[in-house]
Motif scaffolding. Structure first.
Motif, PDB file in Angstrom:
ATOM      1  N   TYR A   1       0.819  -1.218   0.000  1.00  0.00           N
ATOM      2  CA  TYR A   1       0.000   0.000   0.000  1.00  0.00           C
ATOM      3  C   TYR A   1       0.856   1.273   0.000  1.00  0.00           C
ATOM      4  N   TYR A   2       0.486   2.230  -0.873  1.00  0.00           N
ATOM      5  CA  TYR A   2       1.159   3.535  -0.918  1.00  0.00           C
ATOM      6  C   TYR A   2       0.108   4.638  -1.032  1.00  0.00           C
ATOM      7  N   GLU A   3       0.534   5.840  -0.646  1.00  0.00           N
ATOM      8  CA  GLU A   3      -0.307   7.041  -0.813  1.00  0.00           C
ATOM      9  C   GLU A   3       0.553   8.150  -1.396  1.00  0.00           C
ATOM     10  N   CYS A   4      -0.015   8.932  -2.306  1.00  0.00           N
ATOM     11  CA  CYS A   4       0.682  10.138  -2.795  1.00  0.00           C
ATOM     12  C   CYS A   4      -0.374  11.033  -3.436  1.00  0.00           C
ATOM     13  N   SER A   5       0.026  12.234  -3.827  1.00  0.00           N
ATOM     14  CA  SER A   5      -0.936  13.123  -4.478  1.00  0.00           C
ATOM     15  C   SER A   5      -1.142  12.652  -5.919  1.00  0.00           C
ATOM     16  N   PRO A   6      -2.275  13.031  -6.546  1.00  0.00           N
ATOM     17  CA  PRO A   6      -2.500  12.640  -7.952  1.00  0.00           C
ATOM     18  C   PRO A   6      -1.370  13.122  -8.873  1.00  0.00           C
ATOM     19  N   ALA A   7      -0.883  14.340  -8.657  1.00  0.00           N
ATOM     20  CA  ALA A   7       0.165  14.880  -9.534  1.00  0.00           C
ATOM     21  C   ALA A   7       1.481  14.112  -9.361  1.00  0.00           C
ATOM     22  N   GLN A   8       1.819  13.803  -8.101  1.00  0.00           N
ATOM     23  CA  GLN A   8       3.045  13.021  -7.844  1.00  0.00           C
ATOM     24  C   GLN A   8       2.939  11.650  -8.508  1.00  0.00           C
ATOM     25  N   HIS A   9       1.761  11.042  -8.393  1.00  0.00           N
ATOM     26  CA  HIS A   9       1.527   9.741  -9.017  1.00  0.00           C
ATOM     27  C   HIS A   9       1.800   9.812 -10.509  1.00  0.00           C
ATOM     28  N   ASP A  10       1.235  10.823 -11.175  1.00  0.00           N
ATOM     29  CA  ASP A  10       1.340  10.895 -12.636  1.00  0.00           C
ATOM     30  C   ASP A  10       2.777  11.106 -13.086  1.00  0.00           C
ATOM     31  N   ARG A  11       3.542  11.891 -12.318  1.00  0.00           N
ATOM     32  CA  ARG A  11       4.952  12.104 -12.681  1.00  0.00           C
ATOM     33  C   ARG A  11       5.736  10.802 -12.472  1.00  0.00           C
ATOM     34  N   ALA A  12       5.481  10.123 -11.363  1.00  0.00           N
ATOM     35  CA  ALA A  12       6.231   8.886 -11.070  1.00  0.00           C
ATOM     36  C   ALA A  12       5.899   7.781 -12.071  1.00  0.00           C
ATOM     37  N   VAL A  13       4.601   7.596 -12.384  1.00  0.00           N
ATOM     38  CA  VAL A  13       4.267   6.488 -13.296  1.00  0.00           C
ATOM     39  C   VAL A  13       4.643   6.804 -14.738  1.00  0.00           C
ATOM     40  N   ALA A  14       4.810   8.093 -15.060  1.00  0.00           N
ATOM     41  CA  ALA A  14       5.319   8.419 -16.399  1.00  0.00           C
ATOM     42  C   ALA A  14       6.676   7.743 -16.580  1.00  0.00           C
ATOM     43  N   TRP A  15       7.525   7.772 -15.537  1.00  0.00           N
ATOM     44  CA  TRP A  15       8.855   7.158 -15.621  1.00  0.00           C
ATOM     45  C   TRP A  15       8.803   5.648 -15.722  1.00  0.00           C
ATOM     46  N   ILE A  16       8.024   5.021 -14.862  1.00  0.00           N
ATOM     47  CA  ILE A  16       8.179   3.559 -14.733  1.00  0.00           C
ATOM     48  C   ILE A  16       7.071   2.754 -15.419  1.00  0.00           C
ATOM     49  N   SER A  17       6.079   3.428 -15.978  1.00  0.00           N
ATOM     50  CA  SER A  17       5.006   2.695 -16.641  1.00  0.00           C
ATOM     51  C   SER A  17       4.728   3.245 -18.045  1.00  0.00           C
TER      52      SER A  17
ATOM     53  N   ARG B   1      -0.238  13.349 -20.740  1.00  0.00           N
ATOM     54  CA  ARG B   1       0.538  13.884 -21.865  1.00  0.00           C
ATOM     55  C   ARG B   1       1.777  14.669 -21.423  1.00  0.00           C
ATOM     56  N   GLU B   2       1.582  15.616 -20.506  1.00  0.00           N
ATOM     57  CA  GLU B   2       2.698  16.494 -20.109  1.00  0.00           C
ATOM     58  C   GLU B   2       3.831  15.694 -19.479  1.00  0.00           C
ATOM     59  N   GLU B   3       3.473  14.837 -18.532  1.00  0.00           N
ATOM     60  CA  GLU B   3       4.501  14.078 -17.812  1.00  0.00           C
ATOM     61  C   GLU B   3       5.173  13.061 -18.733  1.00  0.00           C
ATOM     62  N   LEU B   4       4.398  12.455 -19.625  1.00  0.00           N
ATOM     63  CA  LEU B   4       4.982  11.477 -20.552  1.00  0.00           C
ATOM     64  C   LEU B   4       5.937  12.174 -21.515  1.00  0.00           C
ATOM     65  N   LEU B   5       5.546  13.343 -22.028  1.00  0.00           N
ATOM     66  CA  LEU B   5       6.428  14.089 -22.937  1.00  0.00           C
ATOM     67  C   LEU B   5       7.731  14.471 -22.227  1.00  0.00           C
ATOM     68  N   ARG B   6       7.603  14.888 -20.972  1.00  0.00           N
ATOM     69  CA  ARG B   6       8.793  15.272 -20.202  1.00  0.00           C
ATOM     70  C   ARG B   6       9.754  14.086 -20.084  1.00  0.00           C
ATOM     71  N   SER B   7       9.216  12.914 -19.742  1.00  0.00           N
ATOM     72  CA  SER B   7      10.088  11.745 -19.572  1.00  0.00           C
ATOM     73  C   SER B   7      10.647  11.271 -20.919  1.00  0.00           C
ATOM     74  N   LEU B   8       9.840  11.357 -21.990  1.00  0.00           N
ATOM     75  CA  LEU B   8      10.326  10.942 -23.317  1.00  0.00           C
ATOM     76  C   LEU B   8      11.467  11.836 -23.793  1.00  0.00           C
ATOM     77  N   GLN B   9      11.362  13.140 -23.483  1.00  0.00           N
ATOM     78  CA  GLN B   9      12.420  14.052 -23.921  1.00  0.00           C
ATOM     79  C   GLN B   9      13.735  13.742 -23.193  1.00  0.00           C
ATOM     80  N   ILE B  10      13.639  13.420 -21.915  1.00  0.00           N
ATOM     81  CA  ILE B  10      14.857  13.079 -21.167  1.00  0.00           C
ATOM     82  C   ILE B  10      15.401  11.726 -21.660  1.00  0.00           C
ATOM     83  N   TYR B  11      14.490  10.830 -22.006  1.00  0.00           N
ATOM     84  CA  TYR B  11      14.898   9.527 -22.550  1.00  0.00           C
ATOM     85  C   TYR B  11      15.632   9.729 -23.891  1.00  0.00           C
ATOM     86  N   ARG B  12      15.112  10.632 -24.710  1.00  0.00           N
ATOM     87  CA  ARG B  12      15.766  10.914 -26.003  1.00  0.00           C
ATOM     88  C   ARG B  12      17.195  11.425 -25.780  1.00  0.00           C
ATOM     89  N   GLN B  13      17.372  12.278 -24.763  1.00  0.00           N
ATOM     90  CA  GLN B  13      18.726  12.776 -24.453  1.00  0.00           C
ATOM     91  C   GLN B  13      19.638  11.611 -24.036  1.00  0.00           C
TER      92      GLN B  13
END
Ligand code: NAP
Length: 281
Positions: free
Chosen positions: A162-178, A234-246
């Motif tokens: 079990y974990y808890e976090c804010s919706p925004a934190q969740h979306d940024r974190a899962v953009a990276w790992i999912s 969209r925003e968080e996924l684009l952010r992670s994709l751009q860093i991945y491209r680098q």
């Protein structure tokens, strides 16, 4: 407890198996009557219907439809809920879902079980899918703490972590790992498909073994789910994709410049970092 599940697919059906095994009565609602019948036959639910009325006595309801139809599904469901009912969802993106669903129901808590498969639908549902996997709730300042505590209890009984976090934190974190891994893995498959020589492509396909199976797995999954992840995060996924491209550009540079020591140092760092993300379960 009387538990309601709306959307009897992979996640909804799998929750049904485990909640029934934990001793709860599980009532399922799905769009197609055939799905309802299949869910009963498989043992994922006690009773099922295409009508929300079935859930009028449910104490906790899990919304398990595709992300794109959650708002209208919740709007249609709310008039049937009993006043003390707890509503949660399992959507892979949280900020947009929580923003839309929270104003609709006073006992709503966003959630996301971090478990899945490449296959979709009730036939793919399986018992034990959530055991030893993370399950995160995303409460806000408006969240009813008693509703959250009841859900936490249900989630821990699934043997989930079990974990808890804010919706925004969740979306940024899962953009990276999912969500990034889905796009990276799909891009890997698409790149291989671009081999121009038919015999070489056929040979590569024949020689592909465990390494390719692991790295291509999430890119070969449910296309509709991948689309929803991109559309709603969209925003968080684009952010992670751009860093991945680098990161890929850096690999290209090191190889182009024959910088083998730097490349090995880079791969040593990733070798050391991987256990912090994987191999925990
Ligand atoms: P799924 O297997 O396709 O199941 C979704 C079910 O929702 C379908 O079986 C369908 O049942 C029903 N449904 C109701 N309204 C629908 C509509 N308008 N269009 C299509 N289907 C509709 O999908 P899933 O993988 O379980 O995903 C469900 C939710 O879980 C999504 O919000 C997703 O973000 C989240 N999630 C998925 C995963 C994963 O890896 N798959 C992991 C965690 C969370 P009928 O047969 O009755 O139409």
């Amino acid at each position: 407890m009387k538990i309601g599940i709306v959307g009897l697919g992979l996640i909804g059906g799998s929750l049904g198996f485990d909640l029934r095994a934990a001793g709860h009565e599980v009532l399922g609602v799905s769009r197609q009557t055939a799905t309802c019948e299949q869910a009963i036959a498989l043992g994922a639910v006690d009773r099922a219907s295409a009508e929300f009325e079935l859930l009028s006595a449910a104490e906790a309801i899990f919304l398990c439809t595709p992300l794109g139809v959650m708002p209208q599904t919740a709007e249609a469901l709310v008039p049937y809920l009993s006043p003390a009912a707890i509503l949660t969802d399992v959507g892979s993106v949280k900020a947009s879902v929580v923003e839309t669903l929270e104003p609709l129901w006073h006992r709503f808590v966003g959630g996301h079980p971090m478990a899945g498969k490449e296959t979709a639908g009730i036939a793919a549902a399986q018992a034990g899918l959530f055991a030893n996997r993370p399950y995160v709730l995303t409460p806000t300042a408006r969240t009813d703490s008693e509703a959250k505590a009841t859900l936490e209890h249900l989630i821990r009984a699934l043997q989930s972590n079990y974990y808890e976090c804010s919706p925004a934190q969740h979306d940024r974190a899962v953009a990276w790992i999912s969500h990034l891994p889905v796009m990276a893995s799909a891009s890997l498959i698409a790149a291989c498909q671009q081999e121009p020589e038919a015999t070489t492509l056929a040979l590569a396909q024949a020689l592909a073994s465990s390494g390719f199976r692991d790295t291509s797995r999430v890119g070969g999954g449910n296309p509709a789910l991948g689309r929803m992840m991109a559309q709603y995060n969209r925003e968080e996924l684009l952010r992670s994709l751009q860093i991945y491209r680098q990161s890929i550009d850096r690999c290209i540079l090191l190889i182009e410049q024959h910088r083998w020591d730097d490349l090995e140092r880079h791969l040593t760092e990733t070798h050391q970092a991987r256990p912090q993300f994987a191999d925990k379960a």
